[in-house]
Design an enzyme around this catalytic site. Structure first.
Site, PDB file in Angstrom:
ATOM      1  CG  HIS A   1      -0.146  -0.110   2.848  1.00 26.88           C
ATOM      2  ND1 HIS A   1       0.436  -1.153   3.411  1.00 26.88           N
ATOM      3  CD2 HIS A   1       0.129   1.113   3.341  1.00 26.88           C
ATOM      4  CE1 HIS A   1       0.578  -1.000   4.449  1.00 26.88           C
ATOM      5  NE2 HIS A   1       0.590   0.334   4.322  1.00 26.88           N
TER       6      HIS A   1
ATOM      7  CG  HIS B   1       4.165   4.639   5.634  1.00 26.63           C
ATOM      8  ND1 HIS B   1       2.940   4.896   6.679  1.00 26.63           N
ATOM      9  CD2 HIS B   1       3.153   2.772   5.172  1.00 26.63           C
ATOM     10  CE1 HIS B   1       1.792   4.057   6.367  1.00 26.63           C
ATOM     11  NE2 HIS B   1       2.165   3.073   5.923  1.00 26.63           N
TER      12      HIS B   1
ATOM     13  CD  GLU C   1       3.738  -0.433   7.060  1.00 30.93           C
ATOM     14  OE1 GLU C   1       3.019   0.297   6.324  1.00 30.93           O
ATOM     15  OE2 GLU C   1       2.965  -1.527   8.068  1.00 30.93           O
TER      16      GLU C   1
HETATM   17 CO    CO Z   1       0.602   1.360   6.633  1.00 33.32          CO
END
Ligand code: CO
Length: 137
Positions: free
Chosen positions: A7, A79, A130
């Site tokens: 994502h 992020h 991440e």
């Molecule tokens: Co995230």
């Protein structure tokens, strides 16, 4: 080491407003809201065919995205999340290469129930990364 983009996360000042805008203007399909007190955020996912966009709103007094929103009050990209098959192996590889893992360096459970790590944005040209473990990569 890297798999798919799981994502892309956007910090927003008002999650309800953001979800309504995405639905009304983009016809987006959006997941249920999820509060993640461990991460200091409430999230909802814009569900796309090839990936997801995570909309993040601060939760609690010590939210890690509160200072981000102070600098960028209208919201912005927060992020990017890449999938990895083995997060412990990824952590060892990163630490051996000199990249910094945020927090105590141990994976936490993320929004999808999988272990996640965050990497220092200064080590990656200003972007917070991440990593999320997806076992069946
Ligand atoms: Co995230």
């Amino acid at each position: 080491m890297l798999g798919r983009v799981n994502h892309i996360a956007l910090a927003v000042p008002d999650l309800q407003e953001a979800v309504e805008r995405y639905r009304a203007c983009l016809g987006a399909k959006i997941s249920a809201f999820q509060s993640l007190p461990d991460h200091g955020v409430t999230v909802a996912f814009v569900e796309l065919e090839n990936t997801k966009v995570e909309l993040l709103e601060p939760l609690g007094d010590s939210s890690p995205i509160a200072s981000f929103l102070e600098k960028t009050p209208n919201g912005g990209m927060h992020h990017i999340c890449y999938e990895v098959a083995d997060i412990e192996a990824a952590r060892r590889f990163l630490e051996a290469s000199g990249a910094r893992v945020l927090g105590d360096g141990k994976p936490k459970i993320g929004a999808h129930g999988n272990p996640v790590l965050f990497l220092h944005p200064k080590d990656f040209f200003g972007t917070l990364i991440e990593l999320e473990e997806i076992r069946d990569l």
